[in-house]
Design a protein around this motif. Structure first.
Motif, PDB file in Angstrom:
ATOM      1  N   VAL A   1       0.931  -1.188   0.109  1.00  0.00           N
ATOM      2  CA  VAL A   1      -0.021   0.092  -0.062  1.00  0.00           C
ATOM      3  C   VAL A   1       0.839   1.341  -0.002  1.00  0.00           C
ATOM      4  O   VAL A   1       0.727   2.349  -0.838  1.00  0.00           O
ATOM      5  CB  VAL A   1      -0.960  -0.098   1.193  1.00  0.00           C
ATOM      6  N   VAL A   2       1.813   1.368   0.776  1.00  0.00           N
ATOM      7  CA  VAL A   2       2.693   2.344   1.140  1.00  0.00           C
ATOM      8  C   VAL A   2       3.358   2.641  -0.496  1.00  0.00           C
ATOM      9  O   VAL A   2       3.600   3.825  -1.103  1.00  0.00           O
ATOM     10  CB  VAL A   2       3.887   2.298   2.087  1.00  0.00           C
ATOM     11  N   ASP A   3       4.135   1.486  -0.867  1.00  0.00           N
ATOM     12  CA  ASP A   3       4.665   1.649  -2.256  1.00  0.00           C
ATOM     13  C   ASP A   3       3.693   2.237  -3.355  1.00  0.00           C
ATOM     14  O   ASP A   3       3.924   2.870  -4.388  1.00  0.00           O
ATOM     15  CB  ASP A   3       5.320   0.347  -2.713  1.00  0.00           C
ATOM     16  N   CYS A   4       2.507   1.811  -3.209  1.00  0.00           N
ATOM     17  CA  CYS A   4       1.593   2.055  -4.429  1.00  0.00           C
ATOM     18  C   CYS A   4       0.987   3.451  -4.248  1.00  0.00           C
ATOM     19  O   CYS A   4       1.182   4.181  -5.387  1.00  0.00           O
ATOM     20  CB  CYS A   4       0.259   1.249  -4.400  1.00  0.00           C
ATOM     21  N   ALA A   5       0.750   3.907  -2.973  1.00  0.00           N
ATOM     22  CA  ALA A   5       0.603   5.513  -2.880  1.00  0.00           C
ATOM     23  C   ALA A   5       1.619   6.227  -3.264  1.00  0.00           C
ATOM     24  O   ALA A   5       1.333   7.249  -3.985  1.00  0.00           O
ATOM     25  CB  ALA A   5       0.185   5.567  -1.384  1.00  0.00           C
ATOM     26  N   LEU A   6       3.061   5.818  -2.822  1.00  0.00           N
ATOM     27  CA  LEU A   6       4.056   6.729  -3.285  1.00  0.00           C
ATOM     28  C   LEU A   6       4.145   6.891  -4.950  1.00  0.00           C
ATOM     29  O   LEU A   6       4.463   7.846  -5.342  1.00  0.00           O
ATOM     30  CB  LEU A   6       5.440   6.456  -2.738  1.00  0.00           C
ATOM     31  N   GLU A   7       4.079   5.709  -5.377  1.00  0.00           N
ATOM     32  CA  GLU A   7       4.158   5.770  -6.855  1.00  0.00           C
ATOM     33  C   GLU A   7       3.001   6.505  -7.576  1.00  0.00           C
ATOM     34  O   GLU A   7       3.556   6.911  -8.717  1.00  0.00           O
ATOM     35  CB  GLU A   7       4.107   4.096  -7.416  1.00  0.00           C
ATOM     36  N   GLU A   8       1.897   6.677  -7.052  1.00  0.00           N
ATOM     37  CA  GLU A   8       1.071   7.588  -7.485  1.00  0.00           C
ATOM     38  C   GLU A   8       0.907   8.683  -6.994  1.00  0.00           C
ATOM     39  O   GLU A   8      -0.138   9.710  -7.210  1.00  0.00           O
ATOM     40  CB  GLU A   8      -0.715   6.941  -7.139  1.00  0.00           C
ATOM     41  N   GLY A   9       2.018   9.420  -6.140  1.00  0.00           N
ATOM     42  CA  GLY A   9       2.156  10.596  -5.579  1.00  0.00           C
ATOM     43  C   GLY A   9       1.569  10.994  -4.400  1.00  0.00           C
ATOM     44  O   GLY A   9       1.330  12.397  -4.097  1.00  0.00           O
ATOM     45  N   THR A  10       1.088   9.912  -3.909  1.00  0.00           N
ATOM     46  CA  THR A  10       0.354  10.576  -2.322  1.00  0.00           C
ATOM     47  C   THR A  10       1.591  10.239  -1.345  1.00  0.00           C
ATOM     48  O   THR A  10       1.935   9.079  -1.162  1.00  0.00           O
ATOM     49  CB  THR A  10      -0.622   9.453  -1.890  1.00  0.00           C
ATOM     50  N   ASN A  11       1.943  11.407  -0.860  1.00  0.00           N
ATOM     51  CA  ASN A  11       3.095  11.252   0.671  1.00  0.00           C
ATOM     52  C   ASN A  11       2.462  11.326   1.846  1.00  0.00           C
ATOM     53  O   ASN A  11       3.363  11.352   2.737  1.00  0.00           O
ATOM     54  CB  ASN A  11       4.152  11.850   0.225  1.00  0.00           C
TER      55      ASN A  11
END
Length: 318
Positions: A44-54
């Motif tokens: 989930v963390v990796d996916c969020a970061l890949e999509e620009g959510t930090n």
């Protein structure tokens, strides 16, 4: 004329979307955090970061502290993530125990206790933002101000925010603080329109003027419940009122028009508001995280926004 404030002006590096961590940790049960739960959190963390959510949103009660535990295990083995993400968490809700019923607690003792345990579970030294979760009627403002000052002075928290507070409550609390309230997390969605109706129809409401107050004072608005639990993005609508079904169909039509996801339309509707509201998404489904992220590339027209508003409220504006 008042100028629109940039997204999270006190945390300018924050993303437009917030990832809400309530679904992490294995559910609202007594089961311990498993390796599978931790692996899901990594994904989930990796996916969020890949999509620009930090920006990641926690609360000490989420899945009975297990959401923070699972996230903390990720931080423990990947400390380099701390430079890439912003972490906020909430405290003050206490479940029923041997001392009393479910309650809200803004006492200095409980806030300090909560922060210490949040930091320990998350394996971090500082919480970027601490939010007071729900208003405590027994709040002593000077006591809250004192513990907030101590937590900031000792580097345990960076900023202070609130959740579910109206204007008088924010104004009272701010009067005692020597630090600004930086955000307010409210239930704002296409199915919960009170935040708009109060300003359009002049109905009396405990949240009257909250949106305007936050805009005027640089308090970032965050929206929980923003996807209405899938009401307009694929949930079974059997037995739902006609206007809900009609709105879901309109969302589908706009998604097809823009060649985007239904989640993106619903979130873009919230983000179209000049308050620069940050939707908090809580799905653990990676494809749905990606579908939500598409909202950042979409701006609805004035007319499309009003079409959705009118449809969701069920009748024409006055």
């Amino acid at each position: 004329m008042m100028q629109s404030l940039p997204i999270h002006r006190r945390l300018p590096q924050a993303s437009q979307l917030v990832y809400g961590c309530m679904g992490l940790g294995g559910g609202w049960n007594d089961n311990p955090v498993s390796e599978q739960d931790i692996q899901q959190t990594h994904q989930v963390v990796d996916c969020a970061l890949e999509e620009g959510t930090n920006l990641f949103d926690h609360a000490d009660i989420y899945t009975f502290t297990k959401a923070e535990q699972a996230f903390g295990q990720v931080m423990k083995v990947r400390p380099e993530l701390r430079e890439q993400i912003i972490i906020q968490s909430k405290c003050a809700i206490r479940f029923a125990d041997e001392k009393g019923p479910k309650r809200y607690d803004f006492s200095a003792e409980w806030i300090e206790h909560s922060v210490e345990h949040i930091l320990r579970r998350l394996h971090i030294e500082q919480l970027d933002v601490l939010l007071l979760h729900r208003p405590d009627p027994l709040m002593v403002t000077e006591e809250v101000a004192g513990i907030v000052e101590k937590l900031q002075r000792t580097g345990k928290i960076g900023h202070l925010g609130v959740s579910n507070m109206n204007v008088p409550q924010m104004r009272l609390l701010q009067s005692a603080l020597n630090t600004p309230i930086v955000c307010n997390q409210l239930e704002l969605s296409l199915s919960n329109l009170q935040w708009l109706e109060e300003g359009v129809t002049h109905n009396s409401s405990s949240f009257l003027g909250t949106i305007e107050y936050c805009r005027a004072h640089g308090i970032q608005l965050q929206a929980w419940g923003c996807l209405s639990q899938g009401l307009f993005t694929g949930r079974d609508l059997s037995g739902q009122p006609e206007h809900i079904v009609r709105t879901a169909n309109l969302v589908q039509s706009l998604a097809e028009h823009y060649q985007t996801s239904k989640e993106a339309i619903v979130l873009a509707w919230i983000m179209r508001h000049p308050a620069h509201i940050q939707p908090v998404i809580g799905t653990t489904n990676l494809e749905r995280i990606r579908a939500c992220a598409l909202a950042s590339n979409l701006t609805l027209t004035h007319e499309e926004w009003y079409r959705l508003y009118e449809s969701a409220r069920g009748n024409e504006l006055p």
